[in-house]
Design a protein around this motif. Structure first.
Motif, PDB file in Angstrom:
ATOM      1  N   ASN A 157       1.646   9.603 -10.491  1.00 43.17           N
ATOM      2  CA  ASN A 157       0.746   9.663 -11.363  1.00 43.17           C
ATOM      3  C   ASN A 157      -0.098  11.017 -11.246  1.00 43.17           C
ATOM      4  OD1 ASN A 157       1.046   7.192 -12.548  1.00 43.17           O
ATOM      5  ND2 ASN A 157      -0.519   6.192 -11.468  1.00 43.17           N
ATOM      6  N   ASP A 158      -0.388  11.365 -10.022  1.00 40.88           N
ATOM      7  CA  ASP A 158      -1.057  12.646  -9.970  1.00 40.88           C
ATOM      8  C   ASP A 158      -0.214  13.741 -10.268  1.00 40.88           C
ATOM      9  OD1 ASP A 158      -3.245  11.449  -8.617  1.00 40.88           O
ATOM     10  OD2 ASP A 158      -2.822  11.742  -6.753  1.00 40.88           O
ATOM     11  N   GLN A 190       3.863   1.731  -1.127  1.00 43.77           N
ATOM     12  CA  GLN A 190       4.305   1.612  -2.398  1.00 43.77           C
ATOM     13  C   GLN A 190       3.470   2.216  -3.425  1.00 43.77           C
ATOM     14  OE1 GLN A 190       7.812   1.614  -2.928  1.00 43.77           O
ATOM     15  NE2 GLN A 190       7.873   0.806  -0.779  1.00 43.77           N
ATOM     16  N   MET A 191       2.300   1.738  -3.448  1.00 40.60           N
ATOM     17  CA  MET A 191       1.188   2.197  -4.357  1.00 40.60           C
ATOM     18  C   MET A 191       0.894   3.595  -4.085  1.00 40.60           C
ATOM     19  SD  MET A 191       0.267  -0.216  -6.509  1.00 40.60           S
ATOM     20  CE  MET A 191      -1.158   0.186  -7.174  1.00 40.60           C
ATOM     21  N   GLN A 192       1.060   4.195  -2.831  1.00 35.58           N
ATOM     22  CA  GLN A 192       0.385   5.380  -2.534  1.00 35.58           C
ATOM     23  C   GLN A 192       1.697   6.544  -3.277  1.00 35.58           C
ATOM     24  OE1 GLN A 192       0.310   5.738   1.635  1.00 35.58           O
ATOM     25  NE2 GLN A 192      -1.949   5.661   1.724  1.00 35.58           N
ATOM     26  N   LYS A 193       2.932   6.034  -3.140  1.00 34.79           N
ATOM     27  CA  LYS A 193       4.056   6.702  -3.810  1.00 34.79           C
ATOM     28  C   LYS A 193       3.729   6.947  -5.299  1.00 34.79           C
ATOM     29  CE  LYS A 193       7.886   5.731  -0.723  1.00 34.79           C
ATOM     30  NZ  LYS A 193       8.992   4.847  -0.417  1.00 34.79           N
ATOM     31  N   LEU A 194       3.316   5.628  -5.803  1.00 36.24           N
ATOM     32  CA  LEU A 194       3.154   5.724  -7.272  1.00 36.24           C
ATOM     33  C   LEU A 194       1.971   6.500  -7.584  1.00 36.24           C
ATOM     34  CD1 LEU A 194       4.179   3.993  -9.866  1.00 36.24           C
ATOM     35  CD2 LEU A 194       2.401   2.324  -9.395  1.00 36.24           C
ATOM     36  N   SER A 195       0.875   6.601  -6.612  1.00 29.41           N
ATOM     37  CA  SER A 195      -0.307   7.417  -6.970  1.00 29.41           C
ATOM     38  C   SER A 195       0.051   8.871  -6.904  1.00 29.41           C
ATOM     39  CB  SER A 195      -1.150   7.189  -5.806  1.00 29.41           C
ATOM     40  OG  SER A 195      -2.257   7.990  -5.844  1.00 29.41           O
ATOM     41  N   TYR A 196       0.876   9.242  -6.067  1.00 30.73           N
ATOM     42  CA  TYR A 196       1.612  10.619  -6.022  1.00 30.73           C
ATOM     43  C   TYR A 196       2.080  11.092  -7.396  1.00 30.73           C
ATOM     44  CZ  TYR A 196       0.991  10.671  -0.971  1.00 30.73           C
ATOM     45  OH  TYR A 196       0.242  10.736   0.325  1.00 30.73           O
ATOM     46  N   THR A 198       0.905  -1.224  -0.168  1.00 30.59           N
ATOM     47  CA  THR A 198      -0.031  -0.002   0.069  1.00 30.59           C
ATOM     48  C   THR A 198       0.880   1.047  -0.014  1.00 30.59           C
ATOM     49  OG1 THR A 198      -1.572  -1.193   1.331  1.00 30.59           O
ATOM     50  CG2 THR A 198      -2.002   1.261   1.246  1.00 30.59           C
TER      51      THR A 198
END
Lengths: 170, 169
Positions: free
Chosen positions: B159-160, B151-157, B149
């Protein structure tokens, strides 16, 4: 053994015990009850019987103690002159003499009843029942010298009162 | 009767020094009428009269009831044959057998109950162990999932941020 002693030495004196209780209580029914209680108590202490020197004195002592306990426990009212009114014999040959005699007898009776219980019992045991000093000592649990001294004092007190009756009519 | 002798005895009577015989003599003397009785004796007349009257009154009292004495004869000893009452012995034997049987049944029930209890305890222990193992596994899984989760949050930042940049240009 105990039953033989009881039948031969205790049962025959039951009438004496009854009279003794009657003198102390002044009531036939209570005297009978006390005599029965005394006989029961004597029987319950049957193991002492063979050791006793004078069984009759022992029975009398038990009767006296029971009667005195009854007097103490109920503040017993001794029969007074009114209770004795019925005892006056109906047939009188000389009414005046009999009335005088009854008057004196009443005073003597009252005088005897007013004596301390020990003095009264001493006089009755000696002068009416004819017990020896030793027997009276056994009955009243006193020393024989005390019996003699107290009997002397009792008779002296009676004599003084008799003299008062004779001289002053008190 | 010699009055002087009676007077002497009466004096000793008042002093409490008389014997039983002398006192009986006085009672006899005063029970009879004496018209010419000397004065020293007269004071004692009412007292001895009282004794006489009281003795007569007491003699008139009712007799105490007889005491019934039950004659006790010694009991005859009867010897009994040991086999005379066979039913007694049979009853005792039957009771003993019954009690023994009941006791045995009770013991068996006790053993069964204790075995069942042990099995129950064993089952409870195993269940608890399984629960603890499962809990441990789930905790491990949750821990690893939390790692993903992050790592996925970092990826989400990322992408944003990329979207914002591309959107503005």
């Amino acid at each position: 053994m105990s039953l033989d002693l009881f039948l031969n030495q205790v049962v025959p004196v039951r009438q004496k015990l009854f009279r003794f209780a009657y003198r102390l209580l002044g009531n036939e029914e209570d005297a009978q009850d006390i005599t029965q209680d005394a006989l029961m108590k004597v029987w319950s202490q049957q193991e002492k019987m063979p050791e006793l020197q004078n069984m009759e004195a022992w029975c009398m002592r038990i009767t006296r103690n029971l009667a005195l306990d009854k007097i103490k426990s109920r503040k017993y009212r001794l029969a007074d002159e009114l209770d004795r009114a019925g005892e006056v014999p109906a047939a009188q040959h000389n009414p005046h003499a009999m009335a005088e005699k009854n008057d004196v007898m009443g005073k003597v009776r009252q005088m005897i009843h007013e004596l301390p219980e020990k003095y009264r019992t001493l006089i009755q045991l000696r002068d009416m029942d004819g017990y020896s000093y030793q027997e009276i000592a056994d009955i009243l649990e006193l020393d024989m010298n005390d019996v003699k001294v107290n009997l002397h004092r009792a008779r002296k007190a009676v004599r003084e009162k008799l003299q008062n009756i004779q001289v002053y009519g008190l | 009767m010699d009055y002087n002798q009676i007077i002497a005895i009466l004096d000793r009577y008042w002093e409490g020094e008389t014997s039983l015989e002398e006192e009986a003599l006085l009672r006899r003397f005063f029970s009879e009428p004496h018209p010419d009785m000397p004065e020293p004796l007269q004071e004692a007349v009412p007292l001895f009269g009282y004794f006489q009257e009281e003795i007569a009154n007491e003699a008139a009292l009712p007799d105490m009831p007889e005491i019934p004495v039950v004659a006790t004869s010694s009991a005859r000893v009867v010897r009994l044959s040991p086999f005379r009452h066979w039913m007694k012995y049979a009853a005792v034997l039957l009771m003993a057998i019954g009690m023994g049987y009941a006791m045995k049944q009770y013991q068996q029930r006790e053993v069964k109950a204790s075995l069942a209890e042990i099995q129950q305890q064993k089952l409870e222990a195993e269940t608890r162990m399984a629960y603890l193992e499962t809990k441990k596994a789930l905790e491990l899984l949750a821990k690893n999932l939390n790692k993903g989760t992050t790592q996925m949050q970092k990826l989400s930042y990322f992408n944003d941020a990329t979207g914002i940049i591309t959107g503005t240009n």
